[in-house]
Motif scaffolding. Structure first.
Motif, PDB file in Angstrom:
ATOM      1  N   GLY A 169      42.057  45.542  16.581  1.00 49.57           N
ATOM      2  CA  GLY A 169      41.838  45.073  17.943  1.00 49.57           C
ATOM      3  C   GLY A 169      42.878  45.536  18.938  1.00 49.57           C
ATOM      4  O   GLY A 169      42.555  46.098  19.995  1.00 49.57           O
ATOM      5  N   TRP A 170      44.157  45.316  18.640  1.00 44.65           N
ATOM      6  CA  TRP A 170      45.201  45.681  19.605  1.00 44.65           C
ATOM      7  C   TRP A 170      45.314  47.197  19.768  1.00 44.65           C
ATOM      8  O   TRP A 170      45.669  47.689  20.847  1.00 44.65           O
ATOM      9  CB  TRP A 170      46.542  45.075  19.196  1.00 44.65           C
ATOM     10  N   LYS A 171      44.962  47.932  18.717  1.00 43.92           N
ATOM     11  CA  LYS A 171      45.018  49.394  18.793  1.00 43.92           C
ATOM     12  C   LYS A 171      43.910  49.939  19.692  1.00 43.92           C
ATOM     13  O   LYS A 171      44.146  50.849  20.502  1.00 43.92           O
ATOM     14  CB  LYS A 171      44.926  49.988  17.386  1.00 43.92           C
ATOM     15  N   LEU A 172      42.696  49.376  19.572  1.00 43.01           N
ATOM     16  CA  LEU A 172      41.628  49.763  20.491  1.00 43.01           C
ATOM     17  C   LEU A 172      41.987  49.384  21.924  1.00 43.01           C
ATOM     18  O   LEU A 172      41.736  50.147  22.864  1.00 43.01           O
ATOM     19  CB  LEU A 172      40.317  49.087  20.089  1.00 43.01           C
ATOM     20  N   GLY A 173      42.578  48.198  22.093  1.00 44.11           N
ATOM     21  CA  GLY A 173      43.003  47.785  23.422  1.00 44.11           C
ATOM     22  C   GLY A 173      43.997  48.755  24.024  1.00 44.11           C
ATOM     23  O   GLY A 173      43.908  49.109  25.203  1.00 44.11           O
ATOM     24  N   ALA A 174      44.946  49.213  23.205  1.00 48.77           N
ATOM     25  CA  ALA A 174      45.939  50.177  23.687  1.00 48.77           C
ATOM     26  C   ALA A 174      45.287  51.496  24.078  1.00 48.77           C
ATOM     27  O   ALA A 174      45.657  52.123  25.079  1.00 48.77           O
ATOM     28  CB  ALA A 174      46.991  50.412  22.605  1.00 48.77           C
ATOM     29  N   ALA A 175      44.280  51.931  23.286  1.00 47.30           N
ATOM     30  CA  ALA A 175      43.593  53.186  23.593  1.00 47.30           C
ATOM     31  C   ALA A 175      42.830  53.074  24.912  1.00 47.30           C
ATOM     32  O   ALA A 175      42.861  53.990  25.741  1.00 47.30           O
ATOM     33  CB  ALA A 175      42.654  53.563  22.454  1.00 47.30           C
ATOM     34  N   VAL A 176      42.141  51.966  25.121  1.00 49.12           N
ATOM     35  CA  VAL A 176      41.378  51.777  26.357  1.00 49.12           C
ATOM     36  C   VAL A 176      42.309  51.682  27.554  1.00 49.12           C
ATOM     37  O   VAL A 176      42.049  52.242  28.620  1.00 49.12           O
ATOM     38  CB  VAL A 176      40.490  50.526  26.260  1.00 49.12           C
ATOM     39  N   ARG A 177      43.428  50.980  27.383  1.00 53.45           N
ATOM     40  CA  ARG A 177      44.367  50.792  28.490  1.00 53.45           C
ATOM     41  C   ARG A 177      45.182  52.048  28.791  1.00 53.45           C
ATOM     42  O   ARG A 177      45.841  52.127  29.838  1.00 53.45           O
ATOM     43  CB  ARG A 177      45.309  49.632  28.183  1.00 53.45           C
ATOM     44  N   GLY A 178      45.159  53.016  27.858  1.00 51.45           N
ATOM     45  CA  GLY A 178      45.776  54.302  28.147  1.00 51.45           C
ATOM     46  C   GLY A 178      47.201  54.487  27.673  1.00 51.45           C
ATOM     47  O   GLY A 178      47.796  55.537  27.945  1.00 51.45           O
ATOM     48  N   TRP A 179      47.759  53.522  26.940  1.00 50.10           N
ATOM     49  CA  TRP A 179      49.141  53.709  26.501  1.00 50.10           C
ATOM     50  C   TRP A 179      49.272  53.944  24.999  1.00 50.10           C
ATOM     51  O   TRP A 179      50.391  54.066  24.476  1.00 50.10           O
ATOM     52  CB  TRP A 179      50.021  52.540  26.921  1.00 50.10           C
ATOM     53  N   ALA A 180      48.175  54.043  24.280  1.00 46.56           N
ATOM     54  CA  ALA A 180      48.255  54.223  22.826  1.00 46.56           C
ATOM     55  C   ALA A 180      48.844  55.589  22.485  1.00 46.56           C
ATOM     56  O   ALA A 180      48.448  56.609  23.059  1.00 46.56           O
ATOM     57  CB  ALA A 180      46.867  54.107  22.203  1.00 46.56           C
ATOM     58  N   PRO A 181      49.799  55.632  21.556  1.00 44.59           N
ATOM     59  CA  PRO A 181      50.258  56.925  21.043  1.00 44.59           C
ATOM     60  C   PRO A 181      49.082  57.700  20.450  1.00 44.59           C
ATOM     61  O   PRO A 181      48.064  57.117  20.063  1.00 44.59           O
ATOM     62  CB  PRO A 181      51.279  56.542  19.965  1.00 44.59           C
ATOM     63  N   GLU A 182      49.230  58.979  20.337  1.00 46.40           N
ATOM     64  CA  GLU A 182      48.114  59.855  19.975  1.00 46.40           C
ATOM     65  C   GLU A 182      47.442  59.471  18.668  1.00 46.40           C
ATOM     66  O   GLU A 182      46.216  59.514  18.557  1.00 46.40           O
ATOM     67  CB  GLU A 182      48.609  61.307  19.895  1.00 46.40           C
ATOM     68  N   ASP A 183      48.223  59.095  17.654  1.00 42.80           N
ATOM     69  CA  ASP A 183      47.632  58.828  16.339  1.00 42.80           C
ATOM     70  C   ASP A 183      47.519  57.339  16.026  1.00 42.80           C
ATOM     71  O   ASP A 183      47.299  56.968  14.875  1.00 42.80           O
ATOM     72  CB  ASP A 183      48.447  59.527  15.249  1.00 42.80           C
ATOM     73  N   LEU A 184      47.648  56.469  17.041  1.00 40.84           N
ATOM     74  CA  LEU A 184      47.630  55.031  16.756  1.00 40.84           C
ATOM     75  C   LEU A 184      46.311  54.592  16.132  1.00 40.84           C
ATOM     76  O   LEU A 184      46.297  53.807  15.176  1.00 40.84           O
ATOM     77  CB  LEU A 184      47.892  54.235  18.040  1.00 40.84           C
ATOM     78  N   LEU A 185      45.184  55.071  16.631  1.00 47.36           N
ATOM     79  CA  LEU A 185      43.891  54.662  16.082  1.00 47.36           C
ATOM     80  C   LEU A 185      43.712  55.119  14.637  1.00 47.36           C
ATOM     81  O   LEU A 185      43.004  54.470  13.860  1.00 47.36           O
ATOM     82  CB  LEU A 185      42.753  55.181  16.956  1.00 47.36           C
ATOM     83  N   ASP A 186      44.358  56.222  14.265  1.00 45.85           N
ATOM     84  CA  ASP A 186      44.250  56.691  12.883  1.00 45.85           C
ATOM     85  C   ASP A 186      44.989  55.781  11.907  1.00 45.85           C
ATOM     86  O   ASP A 186      44.690  55.772  10.709  1.00 45.85           O
ATOM     87  CB  ASP A 186      44.798  58.115  12.759  1.00 45.85           C
ATOM     88  N   THR A 187      45.973  55.020  12.415  1.00 46.18           N
ATOM     89  CA  THR A 187      46.699  54.122  11.509  1.00 46.18           C
ATOM     90  C   THR A 187      45.808  52.982  11.024  1.00 46.18           C
ATOM     91  O   THR A 187      46.142  52.329  10.029  1.00 46.18           O
ATOM     92  CB  THR A 187      47.953  53.533  12.182  1.00 46.18           C
ATOM     93  N   TYR A 188      44.697  52.724  11.697  1.00 43.42           N
ATOM     94  CA  TYR A 188      43.785  51.689  11.216  1.00 43.42           C
ATOM     95  C   TYR A 188      43.294  52.042   9.815  1.00 43.42           C
ATOM     96  O   TYR A 188      43.357  51.218   8.887  1.00 43.42           O
ATOM     97  CB  TYR A 188      42.617  51.520  12.177  1.00 43.42           C
ATOM     98  N   HIS A 189      42.793  53.262   9.622  1.00 40.28           N
ATOM     99  CA  HIS A 189      42.347  53.672   8.293  1.00 40.28           C
ATOM    100  C   HIS A 189      43.522  53.727   7.326  1.00 40.28           C
ATOM    101  O   HIS A 189      43.427  53.234   6.191  1.00 40.28           O
ATOM    102  CB  HIS A 189      41.676  55.046   8.339  1.00 40.28           C
ATOM    103  N   ALA A 190      44.636  54.303   7.759  1.00 41.28           N
ATOM    104  CA  ALA A 190      45.787  54.473   6.865  1.00 41.28           C
ATOM    105  C   ALA A 190      46.282  53.133   6.333  1.00 41.28           C
ATOM    106  O   ALA A 190      46.702  53.034   5.170  1.00 41.28           O
ATOM    107  CB  ALA A 190      46.916  55.197   7.602  1.00 41.28           C
ATOM    108  N   GLU A 191      46.231  52.088   7.163  1.00 48.46           N
ATOM    109  CA  GLU A 191      46.750  50.792   6.753  1.00 48.46           C
ATOM    110  C   GLU A 191      45.711  49.936   6.043  1.00 48.46           C
ATOM    111  O   GLU A 191      46.014  49.285   5.035  1.00 48.46           O
ATOM    112  CB  GLU A 191      47.294  50.058   7.974  1.00 48.46           C
ATOM    113  N   ARG A 192      44.503  49.921   6.556  1.00 40.10           N
ATOM    114  CA  ARG A 192      43.524  48.972   6.023  1.00 40.10           C
ATOM    115  C   ARG A 192      42.744  49.504   4.826  1.00 40.10           C
ATOM    116  O   ARG A 192      42.279  48.708   3.999  1.00 40.10           O
ATOM    117  CB  ARG A 192      42.558  48.545   7.129  1.00 40.10           C
ATOM    118  N   HIS A 193      42.572  50.818   4.704  1.00 44.69           N
ATOM    119  CA  HIS A 193      41.825  51.333   3.563  1.00 44.69           C
ATOM    120  C   HIS A 193      42.539  50.991   2.268  1.00 44.69           C
ATOM    121  O   HIS A 193      41.919  50.583   1.276  1.00 44.69           O
ATOM    122  CB  HIS A 193      41.617  52.850   3.686  1.00 44.69           C
TER     123      HIS A 193
END
Length: 479
Positions: free
Chosen positions: A302-326
């Protein structure tokens, strides 16, 4: 765009995610194919880590006020944990899934998010800008990101043609929510020499005032097709074989058959589409780990998607979702499959299995084994891979329960922002560069400084020279 994020599925995973997106300040639509919320609780318990997360969002007390939800010490493969080794602030609670769904749906409604029901997804198409979702009847919705929280038979997963490898279901058992007499006088897990077994879990009191229990019945000859209707006589026969006349069925409320299928998608991210909860992983519902793992998927994403939409997410932040949760999902599948084997879930009475179970029961009497298994099932053993995990024991783990004087550390996370614990007021200048995303708490004398992500996990502690790099890694470029 019609909305920033479309969440497909209004179960605990989808509605937890919607609440996280609400805190992040991004527009969200929750769509579900059902015309009304299901009254069947597929899960019946909430782990310590999930309870902590609800507390961090200020949702735990209001949730517990909705009913009578007893605490429990839990079990592994039917061997109960000893209360003397429980060490988590919030013990496991019997809260039925239907109660959690109802609470979250009402909470979201007060915040202006209403589930769009009778919305059956039939197609999706994504490009570099967003995703177009098509629903039955031809209506479409355009969003920046789409999250599949639509369960074990996920339409989104099918439309993506996502690989879903694993073990097909080989056998079934009976599961039912019931009212019983005599259940307080018997063990929560009971086996007979013939391989028949019964498991009982308290579910508290439902809205009609009924004291319900989750009943699971298995054993030789009880594995039939999931489509075969469950009758009261089948339940009574299972109880009779294990307990004789000591336990009687008073009322059957809901029932279904469970299989021992165990599958996990290969990738949790497909471009702008993400998979969470049962859409990403399925297994036997031992320890309510399916629901809890899905809720924690949502908290991570949730917070990672929020960061991406708001425009401040680091480039690979959304990829950490798979890396952490898988890796977390894979670990859950492993422990569930091990429990299924040790419980003799199918009722084979295989001598090798019985010998392994007897040895395992002896091992669980050791305090360190009980603590390890308790951490594993409570979600407290999770440690995400991130910079600093090799140099500091706190990094990657859920934040400790710190007393910061006027508040506890978990209360600072209710805004959905990151938190820097700075008891010596050393880092005000550097933190100010990220003050639109990170709050600083300059209190808690004697407390070690640490940086906590919005989902409650420590992402920096220790070397002061590494703080600015950690802020940039998780919270993007300074403003």
């Amino acid at each position: 765009m019609d909305t920033d994020v479309l969440v497909v599925g209004a179960g605990p995973t989808g509605m937890t995610l919607a609440n996280e997106l609400l805190l992040a300040g991004v527009s969200t639509v929750v769509a579900d194919r059902l015309s009304r919320r299901s009254e069947l609780s597929k899960a019946g318990g909430v782990q310590s880590r999930t309870l902590e997360a609800f507390d961090q969002r200020g949702l735990l007390e209001p949730l517990l006020e909705t009913g009578n939800y007893p605490t429990s010490i839990g079990h592994f493969a039917g061997v109960p944990f000893s209360p003397e080794y429980a060490r988590h602030r919030l013990p496991w609670r019997s809260v039925p899934q239907v109660a959690i769904e109802g609470f979250l749906e009402r909470h979201l409604a007060t915040q202006g998010i209403h589930v769009r029901r009778d919305h059956e997804l039939t197609g999706l198409d994504q490009d570099g800008e967003g995703v177009t979702a098509t629903f039955a009847g031809g209506t479409t919705l355009r969003c920046r990101y789409l999250v599949a929280a639509d369960g074990a038979h996920s339409t989104v997963r099918s439309l993506l043609r996502a690989g879903f490898p694993g073990q097909a279901g080989k056998a079934t058992v009976l599961s039912a929510d019931v009212r019983l007499s005599g259940a307080d006088q018997v063990a929560s897990h009971t086996w007979t020499d013939d391989g028949d077994w019964v498991a009982l879990f308290p579910l508290g009191t439902d809205p009609q005032g009924r004291e319900l229990r989750r009943l699971v019945v298995g054993g030789p000859g009880r594995s039939v097709s999931r489509e075969v209707p469950i009758t009261e006589e089948e339940i009574r026969d299972g109880l009779r074989r294990v307990f004789g006349s000591r336990v009687q069925l008073l009322e059957l409320c809901y029932s279904r058959r469970l299989t021992n299928a165990a599958r996990q998608v290969e990738h949790y991210r497909h471009g702008r589409v993400f998979l969470a909860g049962d859409a990403a992983h399925i297994h036997l519902p031992l320890g309510a780990q399916g629901m809890n793992t899905g809720i924690q998927d949502a908290l991570n994403l949730g917070w990672k998607l929020g960061a991406a939409v708001r425009g401040w997410a680091p480039e690979d932040l959304l990829d950490t979702y798979h890396a952490e949760r898988h890796q977390v999902g894979a670990a859950v599948l492993r422990n569930v499959q091990a429990q299924s084997l040790l419980m003799d879930w199918v009722g084979t009475r295989d001598p090798d299995v019985l010998a392994a179970k007897e040895l395992f029961a002896d091992l669980t009497r050791l305090p360190e084994v009980q603590r390890h298994l308790g951490d594993l099932l409570s979600g407290m053993a999770i440690r995400y891979p991130m910079p600093g995990t090799d140099t500091h024991p706190l990094v990657g783990r859920s934040a400790p329960d710190l007393d910061l004087g006027p508040v506890r550390a978990y209360e600072l996370l209710r805004s959905g922002r990151g938190v820097l614990i700075d008891p010596a007021d050393r880092f005000a200048k550097v933190t100010d560069l990220w003050s639109d995303r990170v709050d600083r708490a300059g209190q808690g004398a004697g407390t070690e400084p640490m940086l906590i992500r919005p989902d409650g996990y420590v992402c920096w502690a220790g070397d002061p020279d590494d703080l600015e790099a950690a802020l940039g890694h998780w919270f993007g470029a300074p403003r």
